[in-house]
Design an enzyme around this catalytic site. Structure first.
Site, PDB file in Angstrom:
ATOM      1  N   CYS A  71     -20.843  -2.077  -2.460  1.00  0.00           N
ATOM      2  CA  CYS A  71     -19.713  -1.687  -1.823  1.00  0.00           C
ATOM      3  C   CYS A  71     -19.768  -2.203  -0.450  1.00  0.00           C
ATOM      4  O   CYS A  71     -20.560  -1.733   0.516  1.00  0.00           O
ATOM      5  CB  CYS A  71     -19.662  -0.017  -1.945  1.00  0.00           C
ATOM      6  SG  CYS A  71     -18.255   0.516  -0.805  1.00  0.00           S
ATOM      7  N   ASN A  73     -17.577  -1.678   2.207  1.00  0.00           N
ATOM      8  CA  ASN A  73     -17.387  -0.592   3.093  1.00  0.00           C
ATOM      9  C   ASN A  73     -18.491   0.341   3.452  1.00  0.00           C
ATOM     10  O   ASN A  73     -18.854   0.603   4.590  1.00  0.00           O
ATOM     11  CB  ASN A  73     -16.130   0.293   2.910  1.00  0.00           C
ATOM     12  CG  ASN A  73     -14.745  -0.703   2.978  1.00  0.00           C
ATOM     13  OD1 ASN A  73     -14.518  -1.502   4.002  1.00  0.00           O
ATOM     14  ND2 ASN A  73     -13.816  -0.467   1.936  1.00  0.00           N
ATOM     15  N   HIS A 173     -14.687  -8.298 -10.152  1.00  0.00           N
ATOM     16  CA  HIS A 173     -13.377  -8.112  -9.422  1.00  0.00           C
ATOM     17  C   HIS A 173     -12.254  -8.871 -10.137  1.00  0.00           C
ATOM     18  O   HIS A 173     -12.509 -10.034 -10.543  1.00  0.00           O
ATOM     19  CB  HIS A 173     -13.316  -8.314  -7.909  1.00  0.00           C
ATOM     20  CG  HIS A 173     -14.054  -7.324  -7.320  1.00  0.00           C
ATOM     21  ND1 HIS A 173     -13.576  -6.321  -6.835  1.00  0.00           N
ATOM     22  CD2 HIS A 173     -15.341  -7.615  -6.847  1.00  0.00           C
ATOM     23  CE1 HIS A 173     -14.314  -5.835  -6.004  1.00  0.00           C
ATOM     24  NE2 HIS A 173     -15.451  -6.255  -5.891  1.00  0.00           N
ATOM     25  N   GLU A 222     -10.406   0.721  -8.313  1.00  0.00           N
ATOM     26  CA  GLU A 222     -12.086   0.609  -8.354  1.00  0.00           C
ATOM     27  C   GLU A 222     -12.546   1.443  -9.810  1.00  0.00           C
ATOM     28  O   GLU A 222     -11.920   2.467 -10.005  1.00  0.00           O
ATOM     29  CB  GLU A 222     -12.531   1.408  -7.309  1.00  0.00           C
ATOM     30  CG  GLU A 222     -12.526   0.566  -5.697  1.00  0.00           C
ATOM     31  CD  GLU A 222     -13.619   0.612  -4.805  1.00  0.00           C
ATOM     32  OE1 GLU A 222     -14.813   0.823  -5.122  1.00  0.00           O
ATOM     33  OE2 GLU A 222     -13.244   1.302  -3.675  1.00  0.00           O
ATOM     34  N   CYS A 231     -11.321  -1.343  -0.359  1.00  0.00           N
ATOM     35  CA  CYS A 231     -12.628  -1.913  -1.065  1.00  0.00           C
ATOM     36  C   CYS A 231     -13.028  -3.215  -0.182  1.00  0.00           C
ATOM     37  O   CYS A 231     -12.179  -4.278  -0.396  1.00  0.00           O
ATOM     38  CB  CYS A 231     -12.264  -2.054  -2.312  1.00  0.00           C
ATOM     39  SG  CYS A 231     -13.325  -2.913  -3.488  1.00  0.00           S
ATOM     40  N   GLY A 234     -13.542  -5.864  -2.904  1.00  0.00           N
ATOM     41  CA  GLY A 234     -12.372  -6.283  -3.313  1.00  0.00           C
ATOM     42  C   GLY A 234     -11.595  -7.165  -2.348  1.00  0.00           C
ATOM     43  O   GLY A 234     -11.003  -8.159  -2.624  1.00  0.00           O
TER      44      GLY A 234
END
Length: 289
Positions: A71, A73, A173, A222, A231, A234
């Site tokens: 992830c 973030n 993705h 997600e 995201c 993303g």
């Protein structure tokens, strides 16, 4: 158990110091704590603990209890977490994840980390790396057959298929270019992409509206969490997909406007993708399990 709520561009997780706290069943705990009415509230649970090949290890569990490889973030927030607490010194943090070690450069204001720049590594475009069940050796400009949506959703094609570009940033993705993001009913269409049979491990889906070669708007569905405000992986995948489809330029900074904030992404000439964005501590607390 002590915990810290943190967010990066609105993508919020519950962080636990696994150097000192022992979590018996993190998958079940993620479901309990992520509930926004009966728990702490968040997109999932992140354990920050000892690493074999880095300064710390980031272990992520989505709101539905499924384990996530990466992830973007969260990795910025992990860097802030360990730097602000003195667990790591200096301005560079090597965070070990299930998708490899990510190098994070932190930026401080008045001694506190407020933002970070992450080397997310090179994207993967071959189906086996996502994984995705597509023919050939690339997942660029493929098509998915999905349930027919109303014309207002800006997704319906004459032959019942939707063009997509799929990218792995350590997690899968599926990028869809649309004319409008605000009018999308993601609660209804998101699961159709996430659980499409061509994605054996499900997928994250980005719905992208191009503003210019250096700016686009994006909403994300997600896997395991539903729609989130941002995201990081993303945004990286969407930038790579934009370059591949002639909508952005390789090596240029791209401003990605998400529901919860903004990220800056650059797919460099040497192949790696760099992401810069905020990292914010919301509050700390203690919960009886």
């Amino acid at each position: 158990m002590k915990f810290t709520k943190m967010q990066g561009a609105g993508n919020d997780y519950i962080y636990v110091n696994a150097f000192s706290e022992h979590v018996e069943n993190p998958a079940a705990l993620a479901v309990t704590l992520s509930d926004r009415h009966f728990g702490v509230g968040g997109d999932g649970l992140v354990l920050v603990g000892p690493a074999q090949n880095g300064d710390c290890f980031m272990d992520i569990y989505n709101a539905d209890g499924s384990r996530a490889q990466m992830c973007g973030n969260a990795v910025r927030c992990v860097a802030k977490y360990v730097c602000d607490r003195g667990l790591v010194t200096g301005d560079t943090v090597r965070v070990e994840t299930l998708s490899g070690v990510k190098t994070v450069e932190v930026f401080r204001e008045a001694g506190t980390v407020t933002a970070a720049r992450v080397n997310m590594g090179a994207p993967a475009l071959d189906p086996a790396r996502l994984p995705a069940d597509f023919p050939g050796d690339t997942v660029v400009s493929q098509k998915l057959t999905i349930p027919v949506f109303p014309e207002s959703q800006k997704l319906t094609a004459a032959d019942g298929t939707v063009p997509v570009t799929c990218v792995s940033m350590g997690n899968p993705h599926c990028v869809v270019f649309v004319d409008d993001t605000k009018g999308l009913d993601l609660a209804r269409i998101g699961p159709a992409f996430e659980n499409h049979p061509r994605f054996p491990e499900r997928t994250n889906t980005e719905f992208v509206r191009t503003v210019s070669e250096t700016e686009f708007c994006m909403r994300v569905w997600e896997r395991g969490s539903g729609e989130t405000l941002a995201c990081g992986t993303g945004a990286c995948a969407a930038t790579v997909a934009s370059v591949l489809n002639g909508r952005a330029k390789r090596g240029a900074d791209v401003r990605v406007r998400l529901t919860g904030g903004e990220l800056t992404i650059c797919w460099s000439a040497d192949g790696d993708v760099f992401m810069t964005g905020p990292a914010t501590e919301v509050f700390t607390g203690e919960i009886r399990l």
